[in-house]
Design a protein around this motif. Structure first.
Motif, PDB file in Angstrom:
ATOM      1  N   TRP A   1       0.852  -1.182   0.000  1.00 40.10           N
ATOM      2  CA  TRP A   1       0.000   0.000   0.000  1.00 40.10           C
ATOM      3  C   TRP A   1       0.895   1.240   0.000  1.00 40.10           C
ATOM      4  O   TRP A   1       1.928   1.266   0.674  1.00 40.10           O
TER       5      TRP A   1
ATOM      6  N   TYR B   1      -3.497   0.471  -3.458  1.00 39.03           N
ATOM      7  CA  TYR B   1      -2.833  -0.834  -3.514  1.00 39.03           C
ATOM      8  C   TYR B   1      -1.953  -0.867  -4.760  1.00 39.03           C
ATOM      9  O   TYR B   1      -2.429  -0.651  -5.874  1.00 39.03           O
TER      10      TYR B   1
ATOM     11  N   ASP C   1      -7.815   3.927  -3.232  1.00 34.62           N
ATOM     12  CA  ASP C   1      -8.970   3.786  -2.346  1.00 34.62           C
ATOM     13  C   ASP C   1      -9.848   5.028  -2.517  1.00 34.62           C
ATOM     14  O   ASP C   1      -9.583   6.076  -1.925  1.00 34.62           O
TER      15      ASP C   1
ATOM     16  N   TRP D   1     -12.123   6.813   0.502  1.00 30.49           N
ATOM     17  CA  TRP D   1     -11.370   7.228   1.684  1.00 30.49           C
ATOM     18  C   TRP D   1     -11.998   8.402   2.398  1.00 30.49           C
ATOM     19  O   TRP D   1     -11.829   8.556   3.618  1.00 30.49           O
TER      20      TRP D   1
ATOM     21  N   ARG E   1      -9.797   2.339   3.296  1.00 28.28           N
ATOM     22  CA  ARG E   1      -9.476   0.946   2.972  1.00 28.28           C
ATOM     23  C   ARG E   1     -10.704   0.039   2.976  1.00 28.28           C
ATOM     24  O   ARG E   1     -10.696  -1.061   3.532  1.00 28.28           O
TER      25      ARG E   1
ATOM     26  N   SER F   1     -13.072  -2.751   1.902  1.00 29.56           N
ATOM     27  CA  SER F   1     -12.871  -4.019   1.204  1.00 29.56           C
ATOM     28  C   SER F   1     -14.061  -4.916   1.521  1.00 29.56           C
ATOM     29  O   SER F   1     -14.081  -5.604   2.526  1.00 29.56           O
TER      30      SER F   1
END
Length: 413
Positions: free
Chosen positions: A5, A19, A62, A65, A70, A72
């Motif tokens: 990251w 990422y 991301d 944000w 983050r 997911s």
């Protein structure tokens, strides 16, 4: 490949993360990978890793944000509900600006060398379109991008080559929308739209019920063809394949053969379903059941070769004496001492500069006829004649068709 990251500075202050996946070579052209509404989740990270294996430096920012860092999410009911909440709260214009900031960050990375493209799925498919329209990228790919209708006025601003992937059954992108998008790029030979019959939204995601593996594989090859053509890198696929076969049939070294392949490759000999999936199983297969169980006098006679962007197709004659039990072709059949020659086709797929998989086809009936295990009398099968006619097209056709002579009077031939 490796991944980590990284921090990305936003244009209005603050920092967010992305990422980053880097190819084994350590550098390459760049791809900005733009997420679905599920965040930079396992699927997006897997796509990043895949393109890193293909030789690209991939950054997936991301984009949620400002609401939650983050993100997911999975594709279950709870994940979908949360994804919809985050999408409803997303300032899309800010997401475009953050995507552009990530693009700038990608270009500044020492690993990123050469040109840079954009690739996005669903929400990211729309963002890839907007990034291509509002800033400079060298190529762009949109998978089932939603919300493109009101943005078609920006189509003229897109100067780079682009590919759109549309699932036929996607209710978010009905036929009239697909037609409008195609019309907006009419006359642009460098912009392609593909529709995948029977496929639905999210067909690229293995974790979704709509996953369609054939559509996913075809779309990846088409996307890769665009990126390779515009951005590189290029690889000598014939040389890679010839080195692999040399290690199999001449050097006969299983571990060296495996070194020409990706970390988790697979091989499938279609008629007998022999081979292996994954490093350990395939090494076991090569070391015990393929290399030492292939006749020493084996010859590969090239007939034709077709080379694509990520695969190679070899048409050849495969010739050998059946003087050993050939586990992979004739498992359980004791040596007959007979000579065999058959047409064989190898379809070899690559990832970057490594082999990823092999699909090998041949006519098993022809093999069985030639070693005396199948009587061709009364059956629509042939022996070595199939190989001979491949080399000499002047040899008779239709010899197995009893009615062939009957039609001569109808045609005058």
């Amino acid at each position: 490949m490796s991944s980590r990251w990284v921090d990305i500075p936003a244009d209005d202050g603050g920092r967010f993360q992305g990422y980053l996946a880097v190819p084994a070579a350590g550098s390459g052209p760049g791809i900005l990978l733009l997420q679905e509404i599920f965040g930079v989740n396992a699927h997006i990270r897997a796509v990043a890793d895949l393109y890193a294996e293909e030789g690209y430096v991939v950054l997936a920012p991301d984009l949620f944000w400002r609401q939650e860092a983050r993100v997911s999410l999975g594709y279950d009911e709870a994940g979908a509900a949360r994804a919809r909440e985050l999408r409803a709260g997303l300032d899309v214009e800010r997401a475009v600006a953050d995507s552009v900031a990530a693009l700038s960050a990608l270009r500044r990375l020492p690993e990123c060398r050469g040109k840079v493209g954009a690739l996005g799925f669903c929400l990211g498919g729309r963002l890839a379109y907007q990034v291509a329209a509002r800033t400079h990228v060298d190529a762009a790919v949109s998978y089932y991008g939603t919300g493109l209708d009101p943005l078609l006025g920006e189509a003229a601003a897109i100067r780079c080559p682009m590919v759109f992937h549309f699932p036929e059954l996607d209710r978010h992108i009905p036929p009239q929308t697909r037609e409008a998008i195609a019309a907006a790029f009419a006359g642009r030979s460098d912009v392609e739209t593909f529709v995948y019959p029977g496929a639905d939204h999210g067909f690229n995601v293995p974790e979704r019920a709509s996953f369609d593996k054939p559509a996913s594989l075809m779309a990846h090859s088409r996307s890769l063809a665009l990126f390779r053509r515009v951005m590189g890198p290029s690889y000598d696929l014939p040389a890679l394949w010839e080195r692999h076969t040399e290690l199999e049939f001449a050097t006969r070294d299983a571990r060296a053969t495996m070194a020409t392949m990706v970390a988790e490759p697979y091989v499938n000999h279609i008629p007998t379903m022999t081979g292996g999936v994954g490093h350990d199983q395939l090494l076991r297969f090569y070391a015990n059941h393929f290399i030492p169980k292939t006749p020493k006098d084996t010859r590969l006679v090239p007939i034709s070769r077709t080379v694509g962007v990520d695969r190679l197709v070899d048409e050849m004659l495969f010739c050998f004496t059946h003087d050993i039990e050939i586990d992979w072709m004739l498992p359980g059949v004791k040596p007959t001492g007979r000579y065999v020659e058959i047409p064989l086709v190898a379809i070899v797929r690559f990832r970057g500069d490594k082999l990823y998989n092999e699909h090998i086809y041949w006519d098993q009936a022809s093999v069985l006829v030639q070693i005396g295990l199948l009587d061709p009398q009364g059956l629509p099968v042939a022996g070595a004649e199939t190989a001979r006619k491949l080399v000499d097209e002047a040899l008779p056709s239709n010899t197995l068709m009893a009615r062939w002579q009957e039609s001569a009077a109808d045609t005058g031939s």
